[in-house]
Design an enzyme around this catalytic site. Structure first.
Site, short mmCIF file in Angstrom:
data_model
loop_
_atom_site.label_atom_id
_atom_site.label_comp_id
_atom_site.label_asym_id
_atom_site.label_seq_id
_atom_site.Cartn_x
_atom_site.Cartn_y
_atom_site.Cartn_z
N GLY A 115 0.83 -1.19 0.00
CA GLY A 115 0.00 0.00 0.00
C GLY A 115 0.87 1.25 0.00
N CYS A 116 0.31 2.36 -0.41
CA CYS A 116 1.10 3.60 -0.50
C CYS A 116 1.51 4.11 0.88
CB CYS A 116 0.33 4.66 -1.28
SG CYS A 116 -1.35 4.97 -0.69
#
Length: 309
Positions: A115-116
């Site tokens: 995930g970012c």
């Protein structure tokens, strides 16, 4: 060598960004479907099984369904959804996480794209845990802000279509964001951090901040010690870099429109407080750039081919 790649979900925000990075590559051949067949499961299954690597840019359940369509022993997968980030049998696709992580990705069949927000958090925290500066029982918080493209087409439409006029909006206020288990597991922590994300009126870019009292470290250390651990962890890296110069201002745009990530340690030595900061592009190293980097590693190509650094 040419690697055959099928992007399942190529019309979404992340899928389009991945395709943009691959379109002009001579070492990659994209397997594509006509618009009329894009949602045809039989056509998708055919494309998935014809590819050397399939990149899934789908909602979680659809990603699981796509993996179930594989009917051979060679098609490899990079899943950009949340579905497999803590799943057994999947290799975590953050090449800089540990010294041997890129080697694990190179030989893996199933790779979960990070995930970012976890990308920024883990880049800052994992080296400190590995070095013994942070104990596994550390109680941490992470404050982060992303450009609105991180919310996909619906949030883009909301911000660009006049539905919202806000400049800054915290969310996930119940502290149950789906990224928290990913952060805990891959940092090597016993407790998930208190994760406080927000979205800004900027299309892309991201700032992730982890505040730490030096007194909570597992052994005595200064701001300089913390900085040296992070600098050493990423020394010579081409994608993740440590900024040695002092910073008084950090902007959400600092690493926007790139596939790199920049790390900083700031703080107040007199009060014994440190602030760890990561800047990255939520669609770059936070999504599409990471997927392309993982593809390159899995295919035995230059890890940064097609990336903007």
């Amino acid at each position: 060598m040419t690697v055959r790649v099928f992007i399942d979900g190529a019309v979404g925000t992340t899928g389009l960004e991945i395709r943009e990075r691959l379109d002009s590559r001579r070492d990659v051949k994209l397997v594509t479907l006509d618009e009329s067949r894009r949602k045809d499961d039989a056509a998708r299954a055919e494309a998935i099984n014809a590819a050397d690597v399939v990149i899934l840019c789908l909602p979680d359940d659809a990603a699981r369904d796509a993996v179930a369509m594989i009917a051979n022993d060679h098609t490899r997968v990079i899943d950009a959804s949340t579905a497999h980030r803590t799943a057994e049998g999947w290799t975590y696709g953050f090449a800089e996480l540990d010294p041997d992580q890129a080697e694990k990705i190179a030989t893996a069949r199933f790779v979960s794209n990070p995930g970012c927000y976890p990308t920024g958090f883990l880049a800052l925290v994992r080296p400190l845990v590995r070095a013994g500066l942070l104990g596994a029982d550390a109680l941490l918080s992470v404050n982060a802000i992303s450009g609105y493209s991180g919310g996909g087409k619906s949030m883009i439409a909301e911000f660009e279509g006049g539905e919202t006029i806000t400049a800054f909006r915290p969310y996930a206020l119940a502290l149950a964001h789906k990224h928290a288990p990913e952060m805990r597991r891959h940092a090597g922590l016993e407790h998930a951090p208190i994760f406080q994300p927000a979205v800004a009126r900027a299309y892309r870019g991201m700032v992730v901040q982890v505040p730490i009292h030096l007194a909570q470290l597992a052994r005595p250390a200064t701001l300089t010690d913390v900085a040296e651990v992070l600098a050493s962890a990423y020394d010579g890296g081409r994608v993740v870099r440590f900024a040695h110069e002092a910073a008084t201002v950090v902007r959400i745009e600092d690493d926007a429109n790139t596939d790199r990530m920049t790390l900083r340690v700031t703080g107040n030595a007199a009060t014994g407080q440190a602030l760890l900061i990561a800047t990255l592009d939520n669609l770059g190293k936070g999504a599409a750039g990471a997927a392309v980097q993982n593809l390159n590693i899995m295919a035995g190509l230059d890890p940064v081919a097609g990336l903007t650094l």
